[in-house]
Motif scaffolding. Structure first.
Motif, PDB file in Angstrom:
ATOM      1  N   VAL A 161      21.539  94.695   0.753  1.00 56.69           N
ATOM      2  CA  VAL A 161      22.238  93.474   1.154  1.00 56.69           C
ATOM      3  C   VAL A 161      23.555  93.846   1.803  1.00 56.69           C
ATOM      4  CG1 VAL A 161      23.347  91.350   0.330  1.00 56.69           C
ATOM      5  CG2 VAL A 161      21.198  92.110  -0.690  1.00 56.69           C
ATOM      6  N   SER A 162      23.891  93.150   2.879  1.00 54.02           N
ATOM      7  CA  SER A 162      25.213  93.294   3.477  1.00 54.02           C
ATOM      8  C   SER A 162      25.816  91.919   3.682  1.00 54.02           C
ATOM      9  CB  SER A 162      25.142  94.055   4.801  1.00 54.02           C
ATOM     10  OG  SER A 162      24.396  93.331   5.765  1.00 54.02           O
ATOM     11  N   ILE A 163      27.121  91.865   3.653  1.00 58.32           N
ATOM     12  CA  ILE A 163      27.824  90.599   3.797  1.00 58.32           C
ATOM     13  C   ILE A 163      27.950  90.257   5.278  1.00 58.32           C
ATOM     14  CG2 ILE A 163      29.997  89.382   3.374  1.00 58.32           C
ATOM     15  CD1 ILE A 163      28.194  89.862   0.930  1.00 58.32           C
ATOM     16  N   GLY A 164      27.764  88.975   5.583  1.00 60.19           N
ATOM     17  CA  GLY A 164      27.846  88.537   6.971  1.00 60.19           C
ATOM     18  C   GLY A 164      26.660  89.033   7.763  1.00 60.19           C
ATOM     19  N   THR A 165      26.902  89.426   8.987  1.00 58.74           N
ATOM     20  CA  THR A 165      25.830  89.916   9.868  1.00 58.74           C
ATOM     21  C   THR A 165      26.071  91.368  10.245  1.00 58.74           C
ATOM     22  OG1 THR A 165      27.049  89.053  11.791  1.00 58.74           O
ATOM     23  CG2 THR A 165      25.372  87.623  10.797  1.00 58.74           C
ATOM     24  N   HIS A 166      26.547  92.163   9.287  1.00 59.99           N
ATOM     25  CA  HIS A 166      26.800  93.574   9.536  1.00 59.99           C
ATOM     26  C   HIS A 166      25.511  94.321   9.867  1.00 59.99           C
ATOM     27  CE1 HIS A 166      30.665  93.399   6.898  1.00 59.99           C
ATOM     28  NE2 HIS A 166      30.774  92.745   8.025  1.00 59.99           N
ATOM     29  N   LYS A 167      25.655  95.409  10.558  1.00 60.07           N
ATOM     30  CA  LYS A 167      24.500  96.255  10.841  1.00 60.07           C
ATOM     31  C   LYS A 167      23.951  96.837   9.547  1.00 60.07           C
ATOM     32  CE  LYS A 167      23.093 100.436  13.287  1.00 60.07           C
ATOM     33  NZ  LYS A 167      23.536 101.567  14.125  1.00 60.07           N
ATOM     34  N   CYS A 168      22.634  96.882   9.441  1.00 57.24           N
ATOM     35  CA  CYS A 168      22.009  97.424   8.238  1.00 57.24           C
ATOM     36  C   CYS A 168      22.052  98.943   8.259  1.00 57.24           C
ATOM     37  CB  CYS A 168      20.558  96.950   8.147  1.00 57.24           C
ATOM     38  SG  CYS A 168      20.403  95.198   7.777  1.00 57.24           S
ATOM     39  N   GLU A 169      22.320  99.522   7.115  1.00 60.38           N
ATOM     40  CA  GLU A 169      22.363 100.976   6.963  1.00 60.38           C
ATOM     41  C   GLU A 169      20.952 101.548   7.078  1.00 60.38           C
ATOM     42  OE1 GLU A 169      24.217 104.639   6.374  1.00 60.38           O
ATOM     43  OE2 GLU A 169      25.149 102.665   6.624  1.00 60.38           O
ATOM     44  N   GLU A 170      20.836 102.710   7.728  1.00 63.11           N
ATOM     45  CA  GLU A 170      19.523 103.335   7.934  1.00 63.11           C
ATOM     46  C   GLU A 170      19.023 104.079   6.699  1.00 63.11           C
ATOM     47  OE1 GLU A 170      17.440 103.352  10.460  1.00 63.11           O
ATOM     48  OE2 GLU A 170      18.596 102.181  11.900  1.00 63.11           O
ATOM     49  N   SER A 171      19.928 104.769   6.008  1.00 59.78           N
ATOM     50  CA  SER A 171      19.517 105.710   4.974  1.00 59.78           C
ATOM     51  C   SER A 171      18.879 105.004   3.779  1.00 59.78           C
ATOM     52  CB  SER A 171      20.726 106.524   4.497  1.00 59.78           C
ATOM     53  OG  SER A 171      20.352 107.349   3.414  1.00 59.78           O
ATOM     54  N   GLU A 172      17.712 105.538   3.358  1.00 65.11           N
ATOM     55  CA  GLU A 172      16.971 104.958   2.239  1.00 65.11           C
ATOM     56  C   GLU A 172      17.752 105.056   0.930  1.00 65.11           C
ATOM     57  OE1 GLU A 172      13.969 102.915   0.393  1.00 65.11           O
ATOM     58  OE2 GLU A 172      14.109 103.346   2.541  1.00 65.11           O
ATOM     59  N   GLN A 173      18.691 105.985   0.835  1.00 58.52           N
ATOM     60  CA  GLN A 173      19.436 106.150  -0.418  1.00 58.52           C
ATOM     61  C   GLN A 173      20.291 104.927  -0.753  1.00 58.52           C
ATOM     62  OE1 GLN A 173      22.484 109.139  -0.452  1.00 58.52           O
ATOM     63  NE2 GLN A 173      23.076 108.744   1.689  1.00 58.52           N
ATOM     64  N   HIS A 174      20.518 104.077   0.231  1.00 60.64           N
ATOM     65  CA  HIS A 174      21.320 102.878   0.003  1.00 60.64           C
ATOM     66  C   HIS A 174      20.471 101.667  -0.368  1.00 60.64           C
ATOM     67  CE1 HIS A 174      24.763 105.056   1.414  1.00 60.64           C
ATOM     68  NE2 HIS A 174      24.246 105.222   2.616  1.00 60.64           N
ATOM     69  N   TYR A 175      19.175 101.863  -0.584  1.00 56.94           N
ATOM     70  CA  TYR A 175      18.261 100.753  -0.859  1.00 56.94           C
ATOM     71  C   TYR A 175      17.767 100.798  -2.303  1.00 56.94           C
ATOM     72  CZ  TYR A 175      18.131  99.631   4.079  1.00 56.94           C
ATOM     73  OH  TYR A 175      18.479  99.242   5.352  1.00 56.94           O
ATOM     74  N   ILE A 176      17.332  99.657  -2.781  1.00 54.14           N
ATOM     75  CA  ILE A 176      16.757  99.577  -4.116  1.00 54.14           C
ATOM     76  C   ILE A 176      15.278  99.197  -3.978  1.00 54.14           C
ATOM     77  CG2 ILE A 176      17.372  97.131  -4.452  1.00 54.14           C
ATOM     78  CD1 ILE A 176      18.013  97.893  -7.374  1.00 54.14           C
ATOM     79  N   LYS A 177      14.461  99.802  -4.806  1.00 52.93           N
ATOM     80  CA  LYS A 177      13.025  99.581  -4.732  1.00 52.93           C
ATOM     81  C   LYS A 177      12.675  98.140  -5.108  1.00 52.93           C
ATOM     82  CE  LYS A 177       8.630 101.241  -6.626  1.00 52.93           C
ATOM     83  NZ  LYS A 177       7.998 102.176  -7.587  1.00 52.93           N
ATOM     84  N   VAL A 178      11.729  97.552  -4.390  1.00 52.92           N
ATOM     85  CA  VAL A 178      11.254  96.200  -4.679  1.00 52.92           C
ATOM     86  C   VAL A 178      10.083  96.280  -5.657  1.00 52.92           C
ATOM     87  CG1 VAL A 178      10.215  94.104  -3.726  1.00 52.92           C
ATOM     88  CG2 VAL A 178      12.014  95.298  -2.452  1.00 52.92           C
ATOM     89  N   GLU A 179      10.162  95.532  -6.739  1.00 54.60           N
ATOM     90  CA  GLU A 179       9.099  95.481  -7.737  1.00 54.60           C
ATOM     91  C   GLU A 179       8.496  94.075  -7.763  1.00 54.60           C
ATOM     92  OE1 GLU A 179      10.278  97.645 -11.484  1.00 54.60           O
ATOM     93  OE2 GLU A 179      12.228  97.425 -10.508  1.00 54.60           O
TER      94      GLU A 179
END
Length: 467
Positions: A161-179
């Motif tokens: 998640v990012s606030i506003g309309t910021h560019k999304c980060e590419e690196s997978e390390q910044h993501y959380i797995k969806v269950e």
């Protein structure tokens, strides 16, 4: 008389909390008749999941065991911490509920971006304003938040998640797995909140056996630095497929002097941490027909003479076509009192005396399909349009609460008539908030105790649990 008094308190409490508890944006939380769009792009940051083993029972594809759970990670905007991401599919509606914390400065920020990674490598972003927050206290730095990301695809593997309309980060390390959420469309689940510290293993064992007797299908619970005996009890029920345990809860900013707290402390920041778990519990149990939020010293008991031992059958009657949530008056079994039956070998059998039914620390049983997503807390919920929530009379169902005496109670903040006071207290001239309560024998709890006793003793011996 007591019921009338409690209903007045309920109205007062609802008015008070309506302005304090929940901040809702745009659609007043996610309602399942929305049309959602998604667009392509890349993404931002937030949570990272600790590795864990996952065992699936092939006969029950939605029942799973977690040996480790989520570890928060701050995003490059250091104001958000993610705890979990749960995908929900209900008919044509698909969405991901992202649960965590955000700083006070973001409380009234509506716009955010859901950054999504699909299994086939596709990267998407979705702008959304479907956000719910529980802002319980003015001086809490981090409050709980739930972001709702409407999606069309079922193949999202991770989210940020990012606030506003910021560019999304590419690196997978910044993501959380969806269950995926758990599903049992005719089932009754209990959100057992968090077990921690020196909680009583014997009472937890008795609590589980009562839930099984009453026909509860699944218990979801969390742990934090729990003693070995109590953990052994939880793991026993996990091993037979009855409980789902989310281990090793962690919260952000533990070392910061501005947010010092611990799980179970009666401090404001700890309540905010607990709400993150309630959001997570609500998300994971979205696929059940009924969900109850309970501590492990609380027992929802229907009138056995009227409804037998099936809590689910009683709920079918209570909810009918109009109700999204029900709550009950509370009978407090004070463990500070001298036991009414010292020789009984079960805790619930030692304390069969209780107070009169009162409106205190009330909990809800709710239908997820009729409840606003993101609105459930320990002591509240909000119905969807065209549905209600009600307080049932003690002739139908009671919440039996085994606890020590306190110095303050919800019901004691309201004026009593002399007649009502006589029902609650022995001493009508001076209210003793422990030993001054009038005591009532609870035959239903005696019957419950006799039904579970043999199983409790067998499991106690098997696990070497001591009272």
């Amino acid at each position: 008389m007591t019921i009338l008094l409690c209903l007045l308190i309920f109205v007062w409490y609802g008015i008070a909390t309506n302005n304090v508890f929940v901040t809702l944006f745009d659609t007043n939380l996610l309602e399942l008749d929305e049309n959602h769009e998604s667009t392509d792009s890349s993404i931002n940051i937030i949570g990272r999941q600790r590795s864990h083993d996952k065992t699936t029972n092939p006969t029950e594809p939605d029942d799973y065991l977690f040996w480790k759970f989520n570890e928060y990670q701050p995003i490059y905007e250091p104001d958000i911490y993610l705890y979990s991401a749960i995908s929900i599919e209900e008919g044509k509606n698909k969405f991901i509920l992202v649960n965590g914390w955000e700083r006070k400065s973001l409380l009234h920020v509506k716009n955010f971006t859901c950054c999504l990674h699909c299994r086939d490598g596709t990267k998407l972003f979705i702008n959304s304003t479907l956000k719910s927050t529980f802002d319980l206290f003015d001086n809490v730095t981090l409050h709980s938040v739930q972001y709702a990301c409407p999606v069309r695809s079922s193949s999202i593997q991770s989210v940020s998640v990012s606030i506003g309309t910021h560019k999304c980060e590419e690196s997978e390390q910044h993501y959380i797995k969806v269950e995926s959420s758990m599903r049992n469309e005719s089932g009754l689940a209990v959100c057992g909140k968090i077990s921690y510290g020196n909680m009583d293993a014997e009472l937890i064992l008795e609590w589980f056996e009562v839930q099984r007797l009453l026909g509860v299908d699944k218990v979801l619970t969390y742990t934090y630095k729990l003693n070995d005996q109590a953990m052994a009890v939880l793991e026993y029920y996990e091993s037979i497929g009855y409980a789902v345990i989310m281990r090793d809860f962690e919260y952000p900013q533990q070392g910061k002097r501005e947010i010092t707290r611990s799980v179970g402390e009666k401090v404001e920041s700890a309540w905010s941490d607990l709400q993150v778990l309630i959001h997570d519990c609500e998300s994971r149990l979205r696929g059940y027909k009924y969900v109850a939020v309970l501590d492990k010293d609380e027992f929802y008991i229907p009138n056995i003479t009227k409804h037998g031992f099936s809590l689910k059958s009683a709920l079918d009657k209570f909810f009918g076509n109009n109700n999204a949530g029900i709550s009950a008056l509370v009978k407090m079994h004070m463990t500070s009192w001298k036991p009414s039956n010292e020789s009984n070998d079960l805790i619930i059998g030692k304390y069969l005396l209780s107070t009169a039914p009162v409106y205190d620390n009330v909990k809800y049983i709710y239908m997820p399909s009729r409840t606003k997503i993101g609105s459930v807390s320990v002591h509240s919920m909000l119905p969807n349009r065209n549905y209600d929530s009600i307080v049932l009379p003690d002739s139908e169902i009671v919440l039996h609460h085994y606890r020590k005496c306190r110095t303050d109670y919800w019901f004691n903040r309201w004026s009593f008539s002399a007649k009502e006071r006589k029902v609650v207290y022995d001493n009508t001239s001076k209210d003793d908030l422990c030993f001054g309560f009038r005591k009532y024998y609870q035959k239903d709890m005696e019957i419950i105790m006799e039904r579970i006793r043999d199983n409790v003793l067998k499991i106690r011996t098997k696990l070497n649990v001591t009272m």
